[in-house]
Write an enzyme that holds these catalytic residues in place. Structure first.
Site, short mmCIF file in Angstrom:
data_model
loop_
_atom_site.label_atom_id
_atom_site.label_comp_id
_atom_site.label_asym_id
_atom_site.label_seq_id
_atom_site.Cartn_x
_atom_site.Cartn_y
_atom_site.Cartn_z
N LEU A 227 0.86 -1.18 0.00
CA LEU A 227 0.00 0.00 0.00
C LEU A 227 0.90 1.23 0.00
CD1 LEU A 227 -2.75 -1.03 2.59
CD2 LEU A 227 -2.58 -1.58 0.16
N ASP A 228 1.02 1.85 -1.17
CA ASP A 228 1.94 2.96 -1.35
C ASP A 228 1.38 4.25 -0.75
OD1 ASP A 228 4.20 4.40 -2.73
OD2 ASP A 228 2.49 5.34 -3.73
N ALA A 229 2.24 4.98 -0.02
CA ALA A 229 1.87 6.28 0.55
C ALA A 229 0.56 6.22 1.31
CB ALA A 229 1.80 7.35 -0.55
N VAL A 230 0.34 5.11 1.98
CA VAL A 230 -0.98 4.82 2.54
C VAL A 230 -1.36 5.77 3.68
CG1 VAL A 230 -0.10 3.11 4.18
CG2 VAL A 230 -2.44 2.91 3.35
#
Length: 561
Positions: A227-230
């Site tokens: 989960l990128d830059a979550v």
């Protein structure tokens, strides 16, 4: 579905209508029926992840994924159980992280059949770029054209709103003006750049669209989902807009959906923030992420080697007791497609020591990215450099450079958790100064792409830094995968024997034990040690009893013969 319904009620209340529930349940049910291959439950000592771009290697007249697969099979397959493919979707900037279409493979790389073929060689980790989408996406085009159903996909904000409390990861404007079809100008939330438009998760329609992205990735074989830059997903003016309660609830929702359709899927959160905030994404140990990135590890190892002092690294390591065996673990790394984050050091090292490390690295050619602070000041948040060059001076010989590099990676492979190694590291890459000049951004220094021919030629020639790095690091990885003491859940204890020598003991459930010793200095270190009946696994040498001597920058793995 009860857990999923409860989480949605907490997030959306009455805004989530029966029609939304019906669409969500249909997607979950269909995906569950389509995924028939069981996934590995948990993790073990054989799990080692390769981080790479899908277009890392090129060959004339061939799609990049086909070239990558051939290179992987020839040089890397015995070493890695998993491949983390950085975003391989059509994109417009940020080397893939400004996604144009979540559901397609970049045509330059290939198509979903190429992904399926690669999945036969290794388990796959996909990026779920959940916070933002490209300004060139159809979703954003539909928003600007004021198409029905897209009215609330993005976050419009009056520019007079007080947003001073918002955490800023970049020294760029938070709001960017765009003109709608009817001529209205709206200022939209852009956390990372004017090309990356933040999605409005307060809209149930956005949630449904993004859940369909997640379900698609699970259907296509993603067993690890990053989960990128979550941390930035939920926005509320007047707050920091990072790590808000509803952000955590969204992560729990993604976890619950993955558990429902593909048990064994691992959710990994990417939050380059201080340690306490980072580990909060493990939730209560079984309801949120199964893994979090071990962000303090890269800069702390770097600090220990630069200062010849392992005390800060050791003290931090001694406090690593938050992962729950069998439920959660660490995603350990030293280098990645991004730079070396400095925010995780804050609260561990004094700011003066962080700035001293930054100055030392800049003097040797590293680049620095900065962030704006609420008080108007700015701070360094990221060092851009290959890990090989981060550890050494320009004047060092390749032998000195490689010794420090192998010390750092022996430590990485010793730490509890699942280790991940960036493609530039296994290839022994140096700083790509030409790439920075050509592309105009600092992170290009550690994102060089290669032809298959040039890299194959380099790896075939013994005696150069690339070949020697690939061979020696590969030997460490191979060795690590043979010993249950390196299982992510095996017991872990750390202490400093002196300022420069760190000891880590890993003990498997069977009682099998490995004692790891690391000399973080350029001088030999002699220590008292009872080595009776033990063998040094890396060198294969049986040490003399009584005193052990570690050469400069040497790592040892000691175990009963």
């Amino acid at each position: 579905m009860d857990v999923i319904r409860n989480l949605i009620t907490q997030i959306y209340g009455d805004y989530f209508k029966p029609s939304h529930f019906k669409a969500l349940e249909k997607g979950i049910s269909q995906t569950r029926s389509e995924i028939t291959t069981p996934r590995k439950k948990g993790w073990d000592e054989t799990d080692v992840v390769l981080i790479t771009y899908a277009d890392q290697f090129s060959a004339p007249g061939e799609k990049r994924l086909a070239t990558f697969q051939r290179f992987f099979e020839a040089w890397l397959k015995p070493l890695f159980s998993h491949i983390h493919l950085l975003p391989f979707y059509p994109w417009s900037s940020d080397d893939g992280f400004s996604v144009v279409d979540y559901h397609r493979v970049d045509p330059q790389c290939g198509d979903w059949r190429d992904i399926a073929r690669l999945n036969r060689d290794a388990r796959l980790m996909f990026d779920f770029v959940c916070n933002h989408i490209s300004v060139k996406s159809d979703w954003f085009a539909n928003y600007l054209a004021q198409q029905p159903g897209f009215e609330d996909f993005f976050i419009a904000m009056d520019p007079a709103t007080d947003l001073s409390a918002v955490t800023r990861p970049r020294a760029l404007p938070l709001l960017t003006p765009f003109t709608l079809k009817n001529g209205e100008v709206r200022h939209l939330w852009t956390t990372f750049s004017e090309d990356q438009i933040d999605l409005n998760f307060a809209s149930p329609d956005v949630l449904l669209a993004m859940v369909e992205v997640l379900l698609h990735y699970l259907r296509e074989g993603a067993q690890y989902v990053r989960l990128d830059a979550v941390g930035f997903m939920w926005k509320k003016p007047g707050t920091s807009c990072i790590h808000l309660e509803k952000t955590h609830l969204l992560v729990k929702l993604f976890r619950a959906i993955a558990d429902a359709v593909a048990p064994g899927t691992v959710i990994i959160t990417e939050t380059n923030v201080p340690h306490r905030d980072n580990i909060a994404y493990l939730g209560n140990g079984h309801d949120e992420a199964q893994m979090v990135y071990q962000f303090p590890l890269p800069p702390l190892v770097l600090h220990a080697i630069h200062t010849r002092n392992a005390l800060a690294l050791c003290q931090w390591a001694q406090g690593l007791c938050d992962a729950r065996a069998g439920e959660t673990t660490w995603f350990n790394f030293l280098a990645s497609h991004d730079g070396i984050g400095l925010n995780p050091l804050r609260g561990i090292l004094p700011e003066a020591e962080i700035l001293s490390l930054v100055d030392a690295l800049q003097a040797e050619g590293a680049r620095v990215n900065w962030k704006n602070n609420p008080d108007g000041s700015r701070s360094p948040y990221e060092i851009n450099v290959t890990y090989m060059d981060a550890l050494s001076a320009r004047s060092d010989s390749d032998a000195e450079r490689l010794a420090r590099f192998l010390l750092a990676h022996a430590l990485l492979l010793t730490f509890p958790g699942v280790p991940a190694i960036y493609i530039q590291s296994i290839l022994g890459s140096r700083n790509d100064e030409e790439g920075v000049a050509r592309l105009g951004y600092n992170r290009a220094i550690n994102r060089q792409k290669y032809t298959e021919t040039e890299m194959t030629d380099a790896l075939q020639r013994a005696g150069n830094l690339r070949h020697d790095t690939w061979k020696r690091l590969g030997e460490l990885i191979t060795l690590r995968r043979q010993y249950a003491a390196f299982h992510p859940d095996s017991a872990f204890a750390a202490r400093c024997i002196n300022n420069s020598v760190l000891e880590i003991i890993r003990t498997a459930q069977s009682g099998m034990k490995i004692t790891a010793l690391f000399n973080f200095s350029e001088v030999s270190q002699s220590i008292s040690y009872d080595a009776r009946g033990q063998r040094e696994l890396i060198s294969g040498v049986t040490p003399a009893n009584g005193t052990l001597t570690l050469a400069p920058w040497q790592a040892m793995w000691l175990s009963k013969a």
